[in-house]
Enzyme design. Structure first.
Site, PDB file in Angstrom:
ATOM      1  N   GLY A 290      12.921  -7.653   1.065  1.00  0.00           N
ATOM      2  CA  GLY A 290      12.892  -7.847   2.516  1.00  0.00           C
ATOM      3  C   GLY A 290      11.718  -8.761   2.842  1.00  0.00           C
ATOM      4  O   GLY A 290      11.323  -9.604   2.038  1.00  0.00           O
TER       5      GLY A 290
ATOM      6  N   VAL B   7       8.433  -8.292   3.073  1.00  0.00           N
ATOM      7  CA  VAL B   7       7.249  -8.234   2.204  1.00  0.00           C
ATOM      8  C   VAL B   7       7.570  -8.809   0.825  1.00  0.00           C
ATOM      9  O   VAL B   7       6.797  -9.590   0.270  1.00  0.00           O
ATOM     10  CB  VAL B   7       6.705  -6.789   2.083  1.00  0.00           C
ATOM     11  N   GLY B   8       8.729  -8.457   0.275  1.00  0.00           N
ATOM     12  CA  GLY B   8       9.131  -8.984  -1.026  1.00  0.00           C
ATOM     13  C   GLY B   8       9.212 -10.501  -1.022  1.00  0.00           C
ATOM     14  O   GLY B   8       8.763 -11.171  -1.962  1.00  0.00           O
TER      15      GLY B   8
ATOM     16  N   LYS C  22       4.358   3.853   0.780  1.00  0.00           N
ATOM     17  CA  LYS C  22       3.425   4.944   1.058  1.00  0.00           C
ATOM     18  C   LYS C  22       3.909   6.359   0.674  1.00  0.00           C
ATOM     19  O   LYS C  22       3.140   7.133   0.111  1.00  0.00           O
ATOM     20  CB  LYS C  22       3.025   4.924   2.540  1.00  0.00           C
TER      21      LYS C  22
ATOM     22  N   LYS D  54      -1.109   7.108   5.444  1.00  0.00           N
ATOM     23  CA  LYS D  54      -2.272   6.320   5.020  1.00  0.00           C
ATOM     24  C   LYS D  54      -3.525   7.201   4.903  1.00  0.00           C
ATOM     25  O   LYS D  54      -4.309   7.063   3.956  1.00  0.00           O
ATOM     26  CB  LYS D  54      -2.504   5.173   6.005  1.00  0.00           C
TER      27      LYS D  54
END
Length: 333
Positions: free
Chosen positions: A11, A13-14, A123, A222
């Site tokens: 997507g 980020v990839g 995450k 996080k």
């Protein structure tokens, strides 16, 4: 040294990671003596696998034009592997996970057991299975790196894991979710919560389903990871989370009149993690897509870490930095 890479998730980020690998190919070779050969790319529609290495520029073109790698049948065979099957079947040195797969810990473990290093921006695996994953990596002497899970490319994980080794961390207070900061900033201008969320969605800052951000889940993941690194394992199920859905414009305005701002703040202490809206001033009163963490230690006192907490280039920075780090560790074995 040539490093064989398996890329899971193609997507936004990839694709950003692929662009960095293309644009900085010479930089990595000259500075670190590393070249990266991407042997597979997997998205939700299938896995493209070529042991000799995939042409990343072509992969980006196919994804942009057709929206899925499975459209690439003329040049490459597309396999319908599950991630676990792909990890087992495909020979790689480093597996990169930039998916949102909530069960990815299963194939992270599979990769480690198969002798592959893992780099991830995902995450939930760490928020629920940190001890198991890092324990497996340690037993096998393999890198398991996850800088981009918290604060995108701003290096807070590396700082806590590798640099503050003589310090005892006493507390971390942090603003870790850029979407809620954007929404609260808009509410400071008198825009109500629902409209502010809609604006965030229109700008691509919030997801179509914004609940992960506004209910505090993303910040909770996080904060859980930061506790694991700074103090020791804990899971998301053990922490207290309250989001910003109940914050009103009136509250925001009253807080502004006092010279403060409401922000979604994570407070992390040993065996205690709380995420909730708080009135803040000073360094925690961030705006835009900034994240900030105030780390208190016995030796350094207060240490401020501030930087972009979202963004494709910024997240790719964290992922690729970990890829280089993992490759150098593998070379030193």
């Amino acid at each position: 040294m040539e490093v064989k890479v398996g890329l899971f998730g193609f997507g936004n980020v990839g694709k950003a990671v692929a662009r960095v690998l293309i644009e900085k190919e010479r930089f990595f070779r000259e500075k670190y003596g590393l070249s990266f050969r991407v042997v597979n790319i997997s998205d939700t529609r299938g896995t493209v696998w070529l042991p000799e290495g995939i042409d990343l520029s072509e992969a980006l073109l196919v994804k942009e034009n057709f929206g899925k790698l499975s459209a690439w049948t003329n040049d490459y065979e597309v396999y319908s592997f599950s991630p676990a099957e792909a990890v087992k079947e495909i020979e790689a040195d480093v597996v990169i996970d930039v998916t949102n797969d909530g069960n990815a810990h299963e194939w992270h473990l599979e990769a480690l057991r198969d002798g592959k290093a893992v780099v991830t921006s995902n995450k939930p695996p760490l928020a629920f299975h940190y001890a198991e994953l890092t324990g497996e990596a340690e037993r096998r002497g393999l890198p398991y790196l996850f800088e981009a899970t918290v604060m995108a490319g701003t290096p807070i994980i590396g700082l806590l894991r590798e640099n503050l080794l003589g310090d005892t961390v006493r507390r971390i207070k942090a603003v870790l979710n850029a979407t809620t900061t954007f929404i609260l900033s808009r509410m400071e201008q008198g825009i109500d919560f629902e409209k502010a969320v809609k604006q965030a969605q229109e700008l691509g800052i919030a997801e179509r389903d914004p609940s992960g951000d506004v209910l505090g889940i993303d910040a909770g993941y996080k904060a859980t990871i930061l506790h694991c690194v700074a103090f020791g394992p804990i899971t998301f199920d053990e922490i207290a989370v309250k989001g910003i859905a109940e914050v009103t414009v009136d509250e925001v305005k009253r807080t502004l009149a006092k010279g403060k701002r409401i922000r979604l703040v994570a407070t992390i202490e040993e065996k205690s993690v709380k995420v909730a809206p708080e009135e803040v001033s000073g360094p925690l009163a961030v705006s835009s897509n900034e994240n900030v963490a105030l780390i208190e230690t016995d030796l350094l006192g207060e240490l401020l870490v501030k930087g972009a907490g979202a963004g494709l280039k910024e997240t790719a920075s964290g992922v690729v930095s970990d890829l280089v780090k993992a490759s150098l560790k593998l070379r030193a074995r």
